[in-house]
Design a protein around this motif. Structure first.
Motif, PDB file in Angstrom:
ATOM      1  N   GLU A  81       0.831  -1.212   0.000  1.00  0.00           N
ATOM      2  CA  GLU A  81       0.000   0.000   0.000  1.00  0.00           C
ATOM      3  C   GLU A  81       0.860   1.255   0.000  1.00  0.00           C
ATOM      4  O   GLU A  81       0.516   2.236  -0.659  1.00  0.00           O
ATOM      5  CB  GLU A  81      -0.995  -0.015   1.153  1.00  0.00           C
ATOM      6  N   ARG A  84       1.992   1.553  -3.554  1.00  0.00           N
ATOM      7  CA  ARG A  84       0.906   2.071  -4.396  1.00  0.00           C
ATOM      8  C   ARG A  84       0.816   3.597  -4.266  1.00  0.00           C
ATOM      9  O   ARG A  84       0.726   4.316  -5.262  1.00  0.00           O
ATOM     10  CB  ARG A  84      -0.433   1.444  -4.020  1.00  0.00           C
ATOM     11  N   THR A  94      -2.902   3.209 -10.943  1.00  0.00           N
ATOM     12  CA  THR A  94      -2.958   1.800 -10.553  1.00  0.00           C
ATOM     13  C   THR A  94      -4.355   1.262 -10.846  1.00  0.00           C
ATOM     14  O   THR A  94      -5.338   2.008 -10.813  1.00  0.00           O
ATOM     15  CB  THR A  94      -2.616   1.610  -9.059  1.00  0.00           C
ATOM     16  N   LYS A  95      -4.430  -0.053 -11.133  1.00  0.00           N
ATOM     17  CA  LYS A  95      -5.699  -0.680 -11.480  1.00  0.00           C
ATOM     18  C   LYS A  95      -5.882  -1.947 -10.664  1.00  0.00           C
ATOM     19  O   LYS A  95      -4.945  -2.729 -10.516  1.00  0.00           O
ATOM     20  CB  LYS A  95      -5.731  -1.034 -12.962  1.00  0.00           C
ATOM     21  N   GLU A  96      -7.088  -2.146 -10.185  1.00  0.00           N
ATOM     22  CA  GLU A  96      -7.451  -3.373  -9.478  1.00  0.00           C
ATOM     23  C   GLU A  96      -7.831  -4.441 -10.496  1.00  0.00           C
ATOM     24  O   GLU A  96      -8.163  -4.139 -11.635  1.00  0.00           O
ATOM     25  CB  GLU A  96      -8.650  -3.117  -8.553  1.00  0.00           C
ATOM     26  N   ASP A  97      -7.794  -5.689 -10.053  1.00  0.00           N
ATOM     27  CA  ASP A  97      -8.259  -6.806 -10.856  1.00  0.00           C
ATOM     28  C   ASP A  97      -8.938  -7.771  -9.904  1.00  0.00           C
ATOM     29  O   ASP A  97      -9.044  -7.486  -8.702  1.00  0.00           O
ATOM     30  CB  ASP A  97      -7.087  -7.474 -11.591  1.00  0.00           C
ATOM     31  N   PRO A  99      -9.735 -10.289  -7.167  1.00  0.00           N
ATOM     32  CA  PRO A  99      -8.917 -10.639  -6.000  1.00  0.00           C
ATOM     33  C   PRO A  99      -8.477 -12.094  -6.033  1.00  0.00           C
ATOM     34  O   PRO A  99      -9.136 -12.952  -6.619  1.00  0.00           O
ATOM     35  CB  PRO A  99      -9.861 -10.381  -4.814  1.00  0.00           C
ATOM     36  N   PHE A 106      -2.166  -5.180  -7.483  1.00  0.00           N
ATOM     37  CA  PHE A 106      -2.676  -4.199  -8.431  1.00  0.00           C
ATOM     38  C   PHE A 106      -1.788  -4.216  -9.664  1.00  0.00           C
ATOM     39  O   PHE A 106      -0.713  -4.813  -9.664  1.00  0.00           O
ATOM     40  CB  PHE A 106      -2.768  -2.797  -7.812  1.00  0.00           C
TER      41      PHE A 106
END
Length: 122
Positions: A81, A84, A94-97, A99, A106
């Motif tokens: 974190e 990030r 940044t991009k989430e995908d 879990p 990320f």
């Protein structure tokens, strides 16, 4: 079996001609990897190499470059974190995908559009 896998030496990502300055800013200054000198026999090809631990990431020039949008390297990070926030503070989106249990993760795109994953085991 009389052989064994010992680890990964390097990962190569492609980039367009003239990529070196942007690669050094992203991989060296922002991501924080150490640039290492390419062997003399490969210096005329362009690109640049970076090291983290015993592994390297090679940014290689590809004439008809297209970014890798699915295939990607994944780097294990401590304090993900904080990392990030560091990236976002340097203008990196940044991009989430989806879990994955036991991992915080990320994705980002390098300056050339290549997909890169950062993850931390929880």
């Amino acid at each position: 079996m009389k052989f064994e896998y010992m680890g990964i030496d390097h990962i190569q990502l492609a980039a367009p001609k003239g990529c070196e300055e942007e690669a050094r800013k992203f991989w060296g200054e922002i991501v924080g990897l150490t640039e290492v000198q390419k062997p003399e026999s490969l210096q005329g090809r362009g690109g640049c190499w970076f090291q983290y631990g015993n592994q390297q990431i090679h940014i290689g020039v590809e004439e008809d470059f297209l970014p890798a949008k699915k295939a990607h390297p994944a780097f294990v990070i401590g304090n993900i974190e904080d990392f990030r926030l560091h990236l976002e503070g340097n203008g990196i989106k940044t991009k989430e995908d989806a879990p994955i249990d036991g991992r915080a993760r990320f994705f980002v795109n390098d300056p050339f559009g290549n997909r890169v994953e950062f993850l931390e085991y929880k």
